[in-house]
Design an enzyme around this catalytic site. Structure first.
Site, PDB file in Angstrom:
ATOM      1  N   ASP A   1      55.783 -34.834  72.969  1.00  0.00           N
ATOM      2  CA  ASP A   1      55.286 -34.268  74.226  1.00  0.00           C
ATOM      3  C   ASP A   1      56.395 -33.647  75.064  1.00  0.00           C
ATOM      4  OD1 ASP A   1      56.227 -36.814  74.310  1.00  0.00           O
ATOM      5  OD2 ASP A   1      54.507 -37.687  75.330  1.00  0.00           O
TER       6      ASP A   1
ATOM      7  N   HIS B   1      57.802 -39.647  77.517  1.00  0.00           N
ATOM      8  CA  HIS B   1      57.603 -40.747  78.455  1.00  0.00           C
ATOM      9  C   HIS B   1      58.564 -41.874  78.122  1.00  0.00           C
ATOM     10  CE1 HIS B   1      53.742 -38.575  78.209  1.00  0.00           C
ATOM     11  NE2 HIS B   1      53.651 -38.835  79.504  1.00  0.00           N
TER      12      HIS B   1
ATOM     13  N   ASP C   1      60.185 -39.654  72.748  1.00  0.00           N
ATOM     14  CA  ASP C   1      58.937 -39.297  73.422  1.00  0.00           C
ATOM     15  C   ASP C   1      59.274 -38.902  74.861  1.00  0.00           C
ATOM     16  OD1 ASP C   1      55.712 -39.983  73.088  1.00  0.00           O
ATOM     17  OD2 ASP C   1      56.409 -40.115  75.159  1.00  0.00           O
TER      18      ASP C   1
ATOM     19  N   HIS D   1      54.257 -47.846  74.680  1.00  0.00           N
ATOM     20  CA  HIS D   1      54.077 -48.427  76.015  1.00  0.00           C
ATOM     21  C   HIS D   1      53.565 -49.864  75.952  1.00  0.00           C
ATOM     22  CE1 HIS D   1      55.098 -44.711  77.930  1.00  0.00           C
ATOM     23  NE2 HIS D   1      54.068 -44.059  77.420  1.00  0.00           N
TER      24      HIS D   1
END
Lengths: 443, 597
Positions: free
Chosen positions: A240, A153, A151, A112
């Site tokens: 995740d 996200h 991931d 991020h």
């Protein structure tokens, strides 16, 4: 015990003394059970599988990927630099031929973290993959690189860093941004004016399981990779998507992860998120490691696994099917018009301008950013970013890209010099990748 | 008076010594088919000068267990294996009677799948039917929760009679994590159990006959320590590969080593290379390999290469090489004075050293003649061949040392502190021991370009090391305050602890249990040399709430010698793990980092 089919180097850096806060998901305990599991399995005794010490990323390693304001040391702790150093070690292991593949099992995560870093967002301060990619280019002259971010996200940081870079293909598979942080990653986000179609976003509906992920891998990711023909494939291996993850809503299993890795065949995998630290990570990491090494992973099964309960909902198949039909167009038939900014004419020539507002959720900082790319037509173009936050007054970042033309290079110098004279910026950073010159101003 | 016997591959060395120095030393040829005879012969020779009454202790290093494994004279073992999920346990099939049973314990010691007791009973019956008398019961993560191994132990019934003769439970081997190593270690422990116990019986009988019945007997381990014979009878696998450790401890007793150094023990067949950091020997992080099987047997970090005094000289094209094959003893040792050379006589490193004048060992004339003949066959001048052979031996030793150093400097470490404190090992001295040590000194010095030391008594340094090596012990403690359990696998000690149980409590408990255990075995519990080598405590969090602490502590009695013979006061040398002092990796440090983030 059979030896590894593909020799694998593992860099394990659990950062046992670093956390965001004592009960935060990104805490000391996160890789404890993974480490236990890998040790107990005797993974490092397998012929061809070795554990390696992570290096420490230096200031310039970070500055090749980021403009850090006020400076690298103030946005990255020692743990961040070791995590990034771990990915550099992974790259070195593969590029020197010591191992065929490498897995950087490091934390804190990084995907991020955007081009400008003013603090931590989404638990990330510096983008470990980007630091590694710039190392691959700087040290080994690797040109074409693909990053597949699995991931849960959206890898908005990596997307931002390579937005204007046609030589880095960024593909992100993630839970639909309408249902999860950071709320971005839609198929319309497909790259800057010079790199349209080199950013491919695949938002998946909550509840997607092994079936859906593998379909996306086979029908979207692999055909695009085949066409792009990268020299190096990097996997941002967030974990995740697991059905037990506490902060997401997907249904992927350890077997699914291992199979996905087997299909993708990444040269280097880098751990990102993944917060089911007891029920998922030990098994998922083991599955990925075995799969990378070309070893049998069929015995890896998480205790909570239930074949019936964790099957993908049947109605999701149609939706994912449609994604598989349409998303490849983003790469193969990218739009000719960019929609994320506008072109202005200045006395120097044409500039592409984007305005961005970025919120650093972990550190509670708001940033207003103006990114300008000089459309010179003969190279990737000079990049100029002006960043203001609730913490720092205006800061300036200038990057002369790798392979910059003479015009962009001298333009870069003149803007930087002018900025110093006028003193309009609190901090300024000048990165000249062509001549490997790194300058800072304002301290 | 302390006795030390090192039964090696070529020679059995024995010494008797006390604080004032060496009272007797002997070197006899080892009879590989009858090690007891070699021990007895060495003892009898020693007792010619030393009175039995004054002897307090005998430390014995033998190749018995190693030989049993190499020669395949071990017995069949029934392995009952509970792997749970992960790498297939069939990958580690060690023996015929190998039964994989359903059941699973996870990394926190939670039972995630019940042990199938019906299948376990069937497996036991199958083993019994094929005549198996010793069993290894090993489960994945049994060091976190021994439930399944204990259940299997009960199913096997009491020892003796209808029951098994001996059972090794995986968690008794210590708390370290590594299921395949635990499997292999349990297997080998069972496989050599009977042959080791028969040898121990015979040694005790001989001692009684020689008037040494009152003597404390210890067995050497590969980790640079000893353990009482009574303990070795239960864990004979720990006595494996103790020879190199005896040499390393010998150099500690003989020299005052304070800095980074290389230790070379040049024997008849092999050269053992060890590295000292700040005067301390390094320890293998995991454990040694037995055959191709990695085990949990702790050991000093020693690399063996096939170059020794008896290694044959080879000429391949232009290149002169020494070893790794050994073609019998050197000509200097094997050809009687005045006798003619046997046909096709093959000179060895010792012969080359005789020719270069580095030593005058045995029949020097035979060395000259043999080397001249061999040199003529390869159209080289004898002097040149001898010089090149010695240089090649030094070169091979040097190259292996560099490899070992590179390996040491490439160790993974976990916490930031260790990483920052990590430093490159750069030896400044070379210590030489073993038979050809003095003769090789110059060649080694030239190649290493380092200050080179050959201590007094270099020929029996291994036996001196054996005699003076102290008892060592180590254990791991694991506590989970959410479950309210503390467990010390090596001692099979499990107790309930309150939620307030802390890292400090765990450190204290680990130490006390280790010292108490030593006392129970009748060993002096040496608190000064006891140390905690690892201590960590992690907060466990569930849904944003701290639910307990996950605590791990390791402690050990440092390896060392009872006293030194170098005229220096006895500094307790500690074995240390390659890497550096182990720092606490607790949550307390985290708060600081958190403030910055």
């Amino acid at each position: 015990m059979h030896g590894a089919k593909h020799s694998l180097g593992i860099i394990l850096f659990p950062a046992f003394d670093w956390s965001i806060s004592p009960t935060h998901p990104e805490r000391e305990e996160r890789l404890l059970y993974t480490q236990d599991q890998l040790k107990e399995e005797g993974l490092f005794d397998i012929e061809g599988v070795d554990e390696h010490k992570p290096g420490v990323a230096g200031r310039e390693d970070v500055e090749r990927a980021h403009f850090c304001f006020p400076e690298v040391e103030s946005v990255a702790t020692r743990s961040h630099l070791v995590a990034a150093g771990g990915t550099i070690t992974a790259a070195d292991l593969v590029m020197t031929g010591r191992h065929k593949r490498a897995f950087a099992l490091v934390r804190p995560p990084g995907h991020h973290a955007m081009k400008v870093v003013q603090g931590s967002r989404g638990f990330c301060n510096i983008n470990t993959e980007a630091v590694m990619i710039e190392h691959l280019r700087e040290k080994y002259g690797v040109k074409r690189i693909a990053v597949v971010d699995t991931d849960c996200h959206h890898g908005d940081g990596t997307q931002d860093i390579y937005w204007h870079d046609p030589d880095v293909l960024f593909i992100s598979l993630h839970q639909d941004g309408r249902t999860l942080y950071p709320g971005s990653g839609f198929p319309t986000e497909c790259g800057g004016p010079g790199a349209l179609g080199r950013t491919v976003n695949i938002p998946l509906p909550p509840g997607t399981g092994d079936e859906g992920y593998l379909a996306v891998m086979e029908r979207i990711v692999l055909p695009i990779l085949k066409d792009f023909a990268p020299e190096i494939v990097v996997n941002s291996a967030g974990q995740d998507n697991h059905f037990t993850d506490p902060i997401t809503n997907m249904n992927l299993t350890a077997q699914g992860y291992a199979r996905m890795t087997e299909l993708l065949k990444p040269d280097i995998a880098v751990l990102e998120g993944g917060y089911a630290i007891q029920g998922a990570l030990p098994y998922v990491n083991l599955g990925i490691a075995l799969s990378l090494a070309g070893l049998d992973y069929t015995g890896v099964r998480e205790p909570a696994f239930d074949a019936v309960k964790h099957r993908q909902r049947p109605d999701l198949a149609d939706y994912i099917d449609r994604l598989c039909d349409t998303i490849p167009n983003v790469y193969f038939h990218p739009p000719t018009e960019h929609k994320d900014g506008f072109v202005t004419r200045q006395e120097t020539g044409e500039w592409f301008v984007r305005h961005k507002n970025i919120y650093y959720d972990t550190d509670d900082i708001t940033e207003a950013q103006t990114e300008e790319l000089f459309l010179c037509g003969s190279c990737r173009g000079l990049l100029k970013i002006v960043s203001r936050t609730t913490k720092n007054p205006a800061c300036l970042g200038i990057e002369v890209p790798i392979g910059a033309c003479d015009a962009c290079r001298s333009l870069g110098y003149s803007i930087y010099e002018e900025a110093q004279v006028k003193e309009g910026y609190r901090f300024a950073q000048f990165i000249n990748r062509r001549d490997k010159e790194y300058q800072r101003h304002g301290f | 008076m302390y006795l030390g016997i090192d039964v090696g591959g070529t020679h059995t060395d024995a010494v008797a010594l006390d604080e004032t120095g060496i009272k007797a030393q002997v070197k006899v040829k080892t009879d590989q088919s009858d090690l007891l005879a070699s021990v007895n012969q060495a003892l009898r020779e020693i007792l010619r000068t030393v009175k039995p009454d004054g002897v307090l202790q005998l430390n014995l290093s033998t190749t018995l267990s190693t030989n049993a494994i190499v020669q395949g004279t071990t017995e069949d073992v029934g392995m009952l294996v509970i792997p749970g999920p992960g790498i297939s346990a069939h990958e580690f099939m060690l023996c015929r009677d190998y039964h994989v049973l359903p059941g699973a314990i996870d990394h926190r010691g939670t039972e995630t799948d019940r042990l199938d007791e019906a299948k376990a009973r069937a497996a036991i019956d199958a083993c019994r039917a094929s005549g198996v008398r010793v069993f290894g019961c090993v489960g994945k993560f049994s060091t976190r929760n021994p439930l399944h191994e204990n259940t299997l132990r009960q199913s096997l019934g009491p020892s003796g009679g209808q029951g098994p003769d001996y059972v090794t439970l995986g968690h008794e081997l210590g708390g370290r994590l590594n299921f395949p190593r635990r499997l292999a270690t349990a297997y080998f422990n069972c496989a050599v159990w009977r042959v080791f116990n028969a040898f121990a019986d015979a040694v005790e009988k001989s001692l009684a006959e020689l008037g040494l019945g009152h003597v404390r007997v210890n067995t050497l381990k590969a980790d640079g320590g000893t353990f009482p014979l009574s303990q070795a009878r239960r864990m004979p696998v720990q006595s494996i590969f103790s020879g190199p450790a005896a040499s390393v401890m010998g150099i500690i007793a003989l020299c005052d080593i304070t800095r980074d150094s290389v230790i070379l023990d040049i024997g008849g067949t092999t050269t053992d290379i060890a590295v000292f950091v700040d005067g301390q020997p390094l320890v293998e992080n995991d454990g040694i390999n037995i055959g191709s099987h990695p085990t949990l047997v702790r050991a000093l970090k020693v690399r063996s290469i096939g170059i020794g005094g008896d290694s044959a000289i080879n000429v391949l094209g232009e290149a002169v090489r020494v070893g790794p094959n050994r073609l019998g003893p050197s000509l200097a040792d094997s050809v009687p004075a005045g006798a003619a050379l046997p046909a096709g006589a093959r000179p060895t490193l010792i012969d080359a050293l005789n020719v270069t004048g580095a030593c005058a060992h045995g029949n020097v004339e035979a060395s000259r003649a043999g080397l001249a003949e061999f040199a003529a066959r390869h159209s080289i001048k004898p002097d040149m061949l001898a010089g090149q052979a010695v240089a090649a031996a030094a070169e091979a030793i040097y190259a292996s040392t560099q490899e070992l150093l590179a390996e040491i400097n490439d160790k993974p470490v976990y916490t930031i502190h260790e990483l920052l404190e990590g430093r490159r090992v750069a030896p400044g001295r070379v210590y030489l021991m073993g038979g050809p040590a003095a003769a090789m000194k110059e060649a080694v010095r030239q190649r290493f370009e380092l200050f080179t030391v050959v201590p007094e008594h270099f020929g029996v340094a291994n036996a001196i090391g054996a005699a003076l090596t102290r008892n060592t012990a180590s254990l791991e403690l694991f506590a989970d305050t959410e479950k309210g359990v503390m467990f010390i696998p090596a001692l099979r000690h499990r107790e309930n602890v309150p939620r307030t149980y802390s890292l400090k409590d765990a450190e204290r408990d680990a130490m006390n249990h280790m010292l108490a255990h030593l006392s129970e075995m009748g060993v002096f519990a040496d608190r000064d040399n006891a140390q905690v080598t690892h201590a960590s405590s992690f907060n466990m969090v569930d849904e944003g709430r701290t639910t307990g602490k996950n605590i791990r502590v390791k402690c050990q009695i440092k390896p060392g010698v009872a006293f030194t013979l170098n005229g220096q006061p006895a500094v307790p040398p500690g074995g240390r793990v390659a890497g550096h002092s182990l720092k606490l990796a607790t949550g307390q440090l985290a708060d600081k980092a958190g403030e910055r983030g």
